[in-house]
Design a protein around this motif. Structure first.
Motif, short mmCIF file in Angstrom:
data_model
loop_
_atom_site.label_atom_id
_atom_site.label_comp_id
_atom_site.label_asym_id
_atom_site.label_seq_id
_atom_site.Cartn_x
_atom_site.Cartn_y
_atom_site.Cartn_z
N LEU A 133 8.70 8.33 -5.34
CA LEU A 133 7.81 7.47 -4.96
C LEU A 133 6.40 8.34 -4.28
CD1 LEU A 133 9.50 4.42 -3.44
CD2 LEU A 133 8.37 4.30 -5.63
N HIS A 134 6.73 9.01 -3.45
CA HIS A 134 5.74 9.79 -2.62
C HIS A 134 5.50 11.21 -2.50
CE1 HIS A 134 5.81 5.92 -0.87
NE2 HIS A 134 7.06 5.97 -0.47
N GLY A 135 6.36 11.91 -3.57
CA GLY A 135 6.34 13.41 -3.41
C GLY A 135 5.13 14.08 -4.17
N HIS A 136 4.51 13.32 -4.62
CA HIS A 136 3.15 13.76 -5.18
C HIS A 136 2.10 13.98 -4.05
CE1 HIS A 136 2.91 9.16 -5.39
NE2 HIS A 136 1.52 9.55 -5.26
N HIS A 137 2.30 13.56 -2.98
CA HIS A 137 1.36 13.73 -1.89
C HIS A 137 1.17 15.28 -1.03
CE1 HIS A 137 -0.11 9.64 -2.16
NE2 HIS A 137 1.03 9.01 -1.82
N ASP A 153 8.47 4.86 4.94
CA ASP A 153 9.74 5.19 4.33
C ASP A 153 10.31 6.55 4.86
OD1 ASP A 153 9.54 3.19 2.81
OD2 ASP A 153 8.75 4.31 0.97
N ILE A 154 9.48 7.45 5.42
CA ILE A 154 10.04 8.66 6.02
C ILE A 154 10.89 8.20 7.45
CG2 ILE A 154 9.54 10.56 7.50
CD1 ILE A 154 7.13 11.30 5.69
N LEU A 156 -6.30 16.58 -3.52
CA LEU A 156 -7.21 16.46 -4.33
C LEU A 156 -7.29 17.84 -5.15
CD1 LEU A 156 -10.02 14.04 -3.45
CD2 LEU A 156 -8.29 13.69 -5.41
N GLU A 157 -6.87 18.76 -4.21
CA GLU A 157 -7.15 20.31 -4.62
C GLU A 157 -5.80 20.65 -5.38
OE1 GLU A 157 -7.67 24.54 -2.48
OE2 GLU A 157 -8.73 22.88 -1.62
N LEU A 158 -5.98 21.31 -6.71
CA LEU A 158 -4.53 21.66 -7.34
C LEU A 158 -3.78 22.55 -6.71
CD1 LEU A 158 -5.89 21.25 -10.91
CD2 LEU A 158 -4.29 19.79 -10.04
N TYR A 159 -4.40 23.46 -6.23
CA TYR A 159 -3.81 24.75 -5.43
C TYR A 159 -2.67 24.24 -4.46
CZ TYR A 159 -3.32 29.05 -2.50
OH TYR A 159 -2.76 29.93 -1.80
N ASN A 160 -2.79 23.21 -3.52
CA ASN A 160 -2.06 22.71 -2.59
C ASN A 160 -0.78 22.16 -3.15
OD1 ASN A 160 -4.07 23.58 -0.70
ND2 ASN A 160 -4.75 21.39 -0.80
N LYS A 161 0.41 22.96 -2.59
CA LYS A 161 1.73 22.39 -2.89
C LYS A 161 2.06 20.79 -2.58
CE LYS A 161 3.81 26.99 -2.93
NZ LYS A 161 4.90 27.74 -2.12
N ARG A 162 2.72 20.20 -3.38
CA ARG A 162 3.06 18.78 -3.06
C ARG A 162 4.42 18.79 -2.25
NH1 ARG A 162 -1.84 16.75 -5.27
NH2 ARG A 162 -2.63 19.35 -5.36
N TRP A 163 4.36 17.70 -1.56
CA TRP A 163 5.79 17.18 -0.95
C TRP A 163 7.00 17.69 -1.33
CZ3 TRP A 163 4.56 11.79 1.98
CH2 TRP A 163 3.61 12.24 2.81
N MET A 191 0.70 -1.20 0.01
CA MET A 191 -0.19 -0.13 0.13
C MET A 191 0.90 1.06 0.03
SD MET A 191 -3.04 1.01 2.76
CE MET A 191 -3.98 -0.61 2.59
N VAL A 192 0.82 1.89 -1.21
CA VAL A 192 1.77 3.02 -1.36
C VAL A 192 1.57 4.17 -0.19
CG1 VAL A 192 2.70 2.38 -3.50
CG2 VAL A 192 0.66 3.99 -3.15
N ASP A 193 0.60 4.50 0.09
CA ASP A 193 0.28 5.56 0.78
C ASP A 193 0.84 5.38 2.24
OD1 ASP A 193 -0.85 7.01 -1.29
OD2 ASP A 193 -2.95 6.72 -0.54
#
Length: 393
Positions: A105-109, A55-56, A114-121, A47-49
């Motif tokens: 692997l996870h930087g898109h979270h 992983d952190i 779901l809100e495009l405005y929010n900056k990704r990791w 489960m990637v999430d």
């Protein structure tokens, strides 16, 4: 293709539908089967999430094992400065390679992904860095990777126990089928959403680049102003044919967005919700028992830490109980040190519930006003079997 995407959606509903049936089967066919179905969904892996949180921790453990990297990570410097200094040593470059793999692997979270405005990791590395720092300070007090392995072994033993108890071969076949589909459903639900978020992250990257170019031309004040334009307005703005005051419109929409972000609507809305005239119900300060929905079995007692936003500066310490309004993949790092989870909202197959079961920690959701009634530092007891949260001190 649309037919392929539709097939994935139909498959998702079919496997998610297996869990309530598995719960009925366990309750009727197995001794003490009330909570067995959800215990059978612990520590499945893949489960990637959920893997993001572990992983952190692995990044923190790696940094802690290298004195020079450990000291640099804990130096209170920002990631940009730390990254430049890490690149100068062999141990630093090894850590950087692991960091870059994590981001791939996870930087898109992110919070509210779901809100495009929010900056990704990947755009806010200091956000991930704060968790690495916090985990380093908790070394010796917890080992989530070992705990996950132990939970996986317990789940495998429970699976075998259930099969032994089902002596009727037909019941055993039904159980095995429902179990496999329930486990696959939880993993598939999280992984397919992660893939969708990757697509949204790619779209955000394109929009940010467009916003930067419009900013360079003086059309927009900031690159992320692009997110306050309607889709049909973007082309006229790009072509210089907009028939409205671009900056004034964006400023008004930003102000409305910021105002609405501070409003917590009621659980149930009749008619059209009016944030201007909404007055929250008064909370009963003497409330000591909150009833909700037990979504991950087990019981835990510990100090509460109320965190309202996943992008806050607060950190959860080992053994504390996270009390949050809701959770999404941006909250997953908080689950790693948690003894239990309490959420105002949520359901059996919501993200927080699935990850809590995956980590094998008790969780109660849908308690309503938990974040307003429970105070940080209070001792609370979370019963994930009965769906009850008690304030005991």
């Amino acid at each position: 293709k649309l037919t392929e995407r539709l097939g994935l959606i139909l498959y998702l509903f079919s496997v998610l539908g297996a869990l309530p049936v598995l719960e009925i089967v366990c309750k009727r066919w197995l001794p003490d089967g009330d909570t067995k179905a959800r215990k059978l969904l612990a520590a499945m892996g893949g489960m990637v999430d959920a893997a993001a949180g572990l992983d952190i921790w692995r990044l923190a453990a790696m940094a802690h094992s290298k004195p020079d990297v450990n000291d640099l990570i804990l130096s209170s410097k920002d990631w940009h400065t730390i990254e430049a200094e890490l690149s100068k040593t062999d141990s630093g470059r090894e850590f950087l390679a692991a960091w870059n793999r994590f981001m791939l692997l996870h930087g898109h979270h992110c919070r509210g992904e779901l809100e495009l405005y929010n900056k990704r990791w990947i755009e806010t590395p200091d956000y991930v860095l704060k968790f690495v720092c916090s985990h380093i300070t908790q070394m010796g007090k917890m080992d989530p990777v070992q705990s996950f392995a132990a939970a996986a072994e317990q789940r495998r033993q429970l699976e075998q126990q259930c099969r032994r108890q089902l002596r009727n071969p037909i019941k055993r076949v039904i159980f095995n089928s429902l179990l496999a589909r329930s486990q696959q459903g939880s993993i598939f639900r999280e992984n397919i959403k992660s893939e969708v978020i990757k697509l949204l992250t790619a779209l955000r990257k394109l929009l940010i680049e467009l916003g930067k170019r419009l900013t360079d031309k003086g059309v927009l004040e900031k690159a992320d102003d692009i997110f306050f334009l309607k889709q049909k307005e973007i082309a006229p703005v790009v072509d210089g044919k907009a028939e409205f005051d671009i900056r004034r419109t964006i400023a008004a929409r930003r102000a409305e967005y910021d105002k609405n972000s501070s409003v917590t609507p009621p659980d149930v809305v009749f008619g059209k919700f009016d944030p201007e005239n909404y007055v929250p119900d008064a909370e009963e300060e003497q409330t000591t028992v909150l009833n909700g929905l037990g979504v991950s079995p087990g019981r835990a007692t510990g100090k509460a830490r109320v965190i309202l936003r996943a992008d806050s500066d607060q950190q959860l310490l080992a053994g504390e109980i996270l009390v949050a309004p809701f959770t999404d993949p941006g909250w997953t790092p908080y689950f790693v040190p948690a003894a239990a989870i309490v959420m105002d909202e949520g359901g059996v197959i919501s993200h927080g519930s699935i990850v809590a079961r995956e980590y094998g920690i008790p969780a109660v959701v849908n308690v309503g006003s938990g974040t307003r009634i429970i105070k940080t530092g209070q001792t609370i007891q979370v019963d994930g079997d009965l769906g009850v949260v008690r304030i005991i001190g």
